[in-house]
Design an enzyme around this catalytic site. Structure first.
Site, mmCIF file in Angstrom:
data_model
loop_
_atom_site.group_PDB
_atom_site.id
_atom_site.type_symbol
_atom_site.label_atom_id
_atom_site.label_comp_id
_atom_site.label_asym_id
_atom_site.label_seq_id
_atom_site.Cartn_x
_atom_site.Cartn_y
_atom_site.Cartn_z
ATOM 1 N N LYS A 22 0.833 -1.226 0.000
ATOM 2 C CA LYS A 22 0.000 0.000 0.000
ATOM 3 C C LYS A 22 0.854 1.257 0.000
ATOM 4 O O LYS A 22 0.634 2.164 -0.802
ATOM 5 C CB LYS A 22 -0.912 0.000 1.222
ATOM 6 C CG LYS A 22 -1.497 1.357 1.569
ATOM 7 C CD LYS A 22 -2.187 1.334 2.919
ATOM 8 C CE LYS A 22 -2.510 2.690 3.449
ATOM 9 N NZ LYS A 22 -1.421 3.366 4.162
ATOM 10 N N ASN A 23 1.827 1.318 0.896
ATOM 11 C CA ASN A 23 2.545 2.585 1.046
ATOM 12 C C ASN A 23 3.533 2.851 -0.089
ATOM 13 O O ASN A 23 4.035 3.961 -0.223
ATOM 14 C CB ASN A 23 3.205 2.673 2.430
ATOM 15 C CG ASN A 23 2.153 2.913 3.512
ATOM 16 O OD1 ASN A 23 1.011 3.279 3.208
ATOM 17 N ND2 ASN A 23 2.517 2.678 4.759
ATOM 18 N N CYS A 117 -5.458 8.438 8.349
ATOM 19 C CA CYS A 117 -5.717 7.985 9.717
ATOM 20 C C CYS A 117 -5.347 9.070 10.719
ATOM 21 O O CYS A 117 -4.311 9.726 10.569
ATOM 22 C CB CYS A 117 -4.867 6.750 10.032
ATOM 23 S SG CYS A 117 -5.380 5.297 9.120
ATOM 24 N N ARG A 122 0.128 15.188 12.572
ATOM 25 C CA ARG A 122 0.949 14.657 11.468
ATOM 26 C C ARG A 122 1.367 15.830 10.571
ATOM 27 O O ARG A 122 0.831 16.013 9.481
ATOM 28 C CB ARG A 122 0.162 13.597 10.683
ATOM 29 C CG ARG A 122 -0.195 12.381 11.521
ATOM 30 C CD ARG A 122 -0.974 11.346 10.734
ATOM 31 N NE ARG A 122 -0.130 10.547 9.860
ATOM 32 C CZ ARG A 122 -0.586 9.599 9.043
ATOM 33 N NH1 ARG A 122 -1.874 9.331 9.004
ATOM 34 N NH2 ARG A 122 0.243 8.907 8.279
ATOM 35 N N ASP A 305 3.419 0.810 12.155
ATOM 36 C CA ASP A 305 2.189 0.267 11.564
ATOM 37 C C ASP A 305 1.858 -1.139 12.079
ATOM 38 O O ASP A 305 0.771 -1.647 11.808
ATOM 39 C CB ASP A 305 2.297 0.240 10.032
ATOM 40 C CG ASP A 305 2.427 1.636 9.467
ATOM 41 O OD1 ASP A 305 2.023 2.590 10.146
ATOM 42 O OD2 ASP A 305 2.948 1.781 8.347
ATOM 43 N N ARG A 397 -9.193 0.680 3.293
ATOM 44 C CA ARG A 397 -8.190 1.568 2.705
ATOM 45 C C ARG A 397 -6.859 0.851 2.534
ATOM 46 O O ARG A 397 -6.046 1.241 1.707
ATOM 47 C CB ARG A 397 -7.979 2.807 3.597
ATOM 48 C CG ARG A 397 -9.071 3.846 3.443
ATOM 49 C CD ARG A 397 -8.679 5.169 4.100
ATOM 50 N NE ARG A 397 -7.250 5.366 3.952
ATOM 51 C CZ ARG A 397 -6.413 5.668 4.944
ATOM 52 N NH1 ARG A 397 -6.856 5.837 6.150
ATOM 53 N NH2 ARG A 397 -5.136 5.808 4.715
HETATM 54 N N1 EPU Z 1 6.848 14.321 10.743
HETATM 55 C C1 EPU Z 1 7.065 15.655 11.019
HETATM 56 N N2 EPU Z 1 7.116 16.534 9.966
HETATM 57 C C2 EPU Z 1 6.948 16.135 8.673
HETATM 58 C C3 EPU Z 1 6.724 14.772 8.403
HETATM 59 C C4 EPU Z 1 6.671 13.889 9.472
HETATM 60 O O1 EPU Z 1 7.216 16.039 12.155
HETATM 61 O O2 EPU Z 1 7.011 16.980 7.787
HETATM 62 C C5 EPU Z 1 6.811 13.342 11.851
HETATM 63 C C6 EPU Z 1 5.468 12.640 11.971
HETATM 64 O O3 EPU Z 1 4.569 13.390 12.764
HETATM 65 C C7 EPU Z 1 5.865 11.321 12.582
HETATM 66 C C8 EPU Z 1 7.234 11.049 11.985
HETATM 67 O O4 EPU Z 1 7.719 12.300 11.525
HETATM 68 O O5 EPU Z 1 6.008 11.464 13.965
HETATM 69 C C9 EPU Z 1 7.256 10.069 10.835
HETATM 70 O O6 EPU Z 1 6.288 10.433 9.879
HETATM 71 P P1 EPU Z 1 6.411 10.064 8.328
HETATM 72 O O7 EPU Z 1 6.465 11.320 7.558
HETATM 73 O O8 EPU Z 1 7.503 9.074 8.137
HETATM 74 O O9 EPU Z 1 5.012 9.391 8.071
HETATM 75 P P2 EPU Z 1 4.147 9.481 6.774
HETATM 76 O O10 EPU Z 1 5.032 9.526 5.594
HETATM 77 O O11 EPU Z 1 3.084 10.517 6.884
HETATM 78 C C10 EPU Z 1 4.115 6.930 6.343
HETATM 79 C C11 EPU Z 1 3.066 5.875 6.177
HETATM 80 C C12 EPU Z 1 2.421 5.578 7.517
HETATM 81 C C13 EPU Z 1 3.485 5.153 8.497
HETATM 82 C C14 EPU Z 1 4.581 6.224 8.589
HETATM 83 C C15 EPU Z 1 5.740 5.821 9.475
HETATM 84 C C16 EPU Z 1 2.279 6.336 3.948
HETATM 85 C C17 EPU Z 1 1.188 6.841 3.091
HETATM 86 N N3 EPU Z 1 2.058 6.372 5.249
HETATM 87 O O12 EPU Z 1 3.432 8.082 6.811
HETATM 88 O O13 EPU Z 1 1.551 4.504 7.273
HETATM 89 O O14 EPU Z 1 2.903 4.971 9.759
HETATM 90 O O15 EPU Z 1 5.101 6.491 7.282
HETATM 91 O O16 EPU Z 1 6.342 4.681 9.004
HETATM 92 O O17 EPU Z 1 3.313 5.884 3.478
HETATM 93 C C18 EPU Z 1 -0.285 3.099 7.670
HETATM 94 O O18 EPU Z 1 0.076 2.457 6.670
HETATM 95 O O19 EPU Z 1 -1.157 2.696 8.481
HETATM 96 C C19 EPU Z 1 0.359 4.377 7.936
HETATM 97 C C20 EPU Z 1 -0.159 5.287 8.763
#
Ligand code: EPU
Length: 429
Positions: A22-23, A117, A122, A305, A397
């Site tokens: 998915k991701n 979610c 975030r 996750d 999703r």
């Molecule tokens: N963060 C910041 N600033 C940013 C971006 C992130 O402070 O600009 C913080 C976030 O708040 C969090 C950490 O950095 O504490 C990591 O966030 P990341 O950006 O890595 O998460 P994401 O890219 O929004 C993806 C996955 C999530 C998964 C996270 C962590 C996708 C679409 N989503 O989210 O997947 O939990 O990486 O591995 O790729 C899921 O699949 O259930 C899911 C939520």
């Protein structure tokens, strides 16, 4: 509106095939915007996030043809920098990849702040920091992010937080920027490597993915290509945990075991036997599982996750296990629902303290987010009696055909239409 009904206590046995990640999928589809000709992606998971992104590609003028439910041909020739301030972008988090891809292609984009979610705050400040470093002006106007650049120029960008989304988004914006971009403190998740593989097949010049320094040399054009997605390590981890919780012997097929090392190590520590081969895992739980502590970390650490499904597993282990999520400290909404099912879990200082073993009992519960849903499905499989799970839009999703896959393993699980009264109760809850 449907609910999932699970009659717990039946053992899981047999083989389960893992779908595409998915991701990865949610970044590969927007990445196709950057090409000048047809991009074919196969092995996509049949989940609602993928179809929502397909619709968004059509909204900006792309031709999106599904060959079957898992293979898509995207012709980006007629795409335009159509603003997407509202509507489907709000349905999922990954719509933020339209920012990087459209900025990279058109030097401009308007994208509504993404949904997805609720796991606590975030922010996307690191994405924006990257876009600005590449020369974009970024403003937030009434809940939509406006990105404008005369031209994008390569830059050195240090991420203050290791972020999957920011790393991918900056790569998308940088592959066509003039000159060299260096992303320092980059995330290393397998999905990032998958996206870089697609971009490289299109003609991008990217080095260092999978390490914390990614170097990109911008190119003026990118071509179409064919790409096969990697298997979903989180789906594989979810079913490995389900097998440890309620399995006799389960063969997880189409998995890259190296992507799950931290999770497999913890399962082994609990007493689960795991045989690994190139693309399969054979899971046989021990007679009595022992508790372990887990702390989520960026890859290759224990994935956030899988924290929620793992918490469910710990309820049947002897002794006390402490679960700490350092990525999303508020990702704890499943705990109240697990307590409804007789779990003995305390939350102290942001950690969940799970005492076991207890026999879970069926109850009416609601999925507040995708992985909370997975944790409650596993709880339902383990529980005595019937569990009814609502909030299935979250599960849909991210998990392809979950009820069918678990039924094939011997679970008693099905979906039913909710009555009007149940819908009202759900909406008021
Ligand atoms: N963060 C910041 N600033 C940013 C971006 C992130 O402070 O600009 C913080 C976030 O708040 C969090 C950490 O950095 O504490 C990591 O966030 P990341 O950006 O890595 O998460 P994401 O890219 O929004 C993806 C996955 C999530 C998964 C996270 C962590 C996708 C679409 N989503 O989210 O997947 O939990 O990486 O591995 O790729 C899921 O699949 O259930 C899911 C939520």
């Amino acid at each position: 509106m449907q609910k999932m009904v699970i009659e717990g206590g039946h053992k899981l046995n047999g083989k389960i095939r893992i779908s595409g990640a998915k991701n990865s999928a949610v970044a590969l589809l927007p990445a196709a915007i950057l090409a000048d000709s047809d991009v074919t992606i196969d092995g996509l998971p049949e989940i609602s996030d993928v179809y929502t992104l397909g619709d968004l590609l059509e909204e900006i003028g792309g031709t999106v043809n599904w060959e079957d439910n898992q293979t898509v041909h995207i012709d980006p020739a007629n795409m335009i920098a159509m603003p997407l301030p509202n509507g489907k972008v709000k349905k999922l988090r990954a719509s933020y990849y339209f920012m990087g891809a459209m900025l990279g292609k058109f030097n401009k984009a308007v994208i509504g702040l993404p949904g997805g979610c609720f796991l606590g705050p975030r922010p996307i400040d690191q994405h924006i920091k990257g876009f600005e470093a590449l020369g974009a002006e970024v403003t937030n106007e009434q809940g939509a992010i406006y990105l404008r650049a005369k031209e994008l120029r390569g830059a050195r960008i240090y991420l203050d937080v290791v972020s999957v989304g920011a790393t991918i988004n900056i790569m998308l914006a940088a592959v066509k920027a003039k000159g060299k971009t260096v992303i320092e403190n980059a995330a290393k998740e397998p999905e990032i490597i998958d996206v870089a593989t697609l971009l490289t097949s299109m003609g991008a010049k990217i080095k260092g993915v999978g390490t914390d320094v990614i170097r990109i040399e911008g190119v003026p054009t990118l071509n179409g290509c064919n790409h096969t997605i990697i298997p979903d390590r989180i789906e594989a981890g979810t079913y490995s945990i389900a097998a440890a919780a309620q399995g006799e012997q389960v063969l997880i097929d189409n998995v890259i075991p190296q992507h799950l090392e931290s999770v497999l190590a913890k399962l082994r520590e609990m007493g689960v036997s795991i045989e690994e081969s190139d693309e399969q895992l054979l899971i046989t739980p021990g007679k009595q599982l022992k508790s372990v502590d887990i702390k989520t970390l960026v890859y290759p650490g224990f994935p956030t996750d899988l924290q929620q499904p793992f918490t469910t597993l710990l309820t049947k282990a002897v002794n006390t296990g402490v679960v700490t999520d350092t990525i999303y400290s508020a990702r704890l909404k499943h705990i109240d629902e697990l307590r409804r099912m007789n779990a003995n879990i305390k939350v102290e200082g942001g950690s969940a303290i799970v005492s076991g073993p207890v026999q879970l009992e069926g109850a009416k519960v609601t999925a507040s987010d995708l992985r909370a849903g997975a944790s409650l499905v596993i709880a339902g499989l383990m529980a005595k009696g019937l569990t009814e799970l609502t909030g299935l839009e979250h599960v849909d999703r991210g998990y392809e055909k979950m009820t069918e896959k678990l039924t094939n393993l011997g679970a008693h699980i099905w979906r039913e239409e909710m009555t009007d009264q149940e819908i009202v109760q759900f909406q008021n809850s």
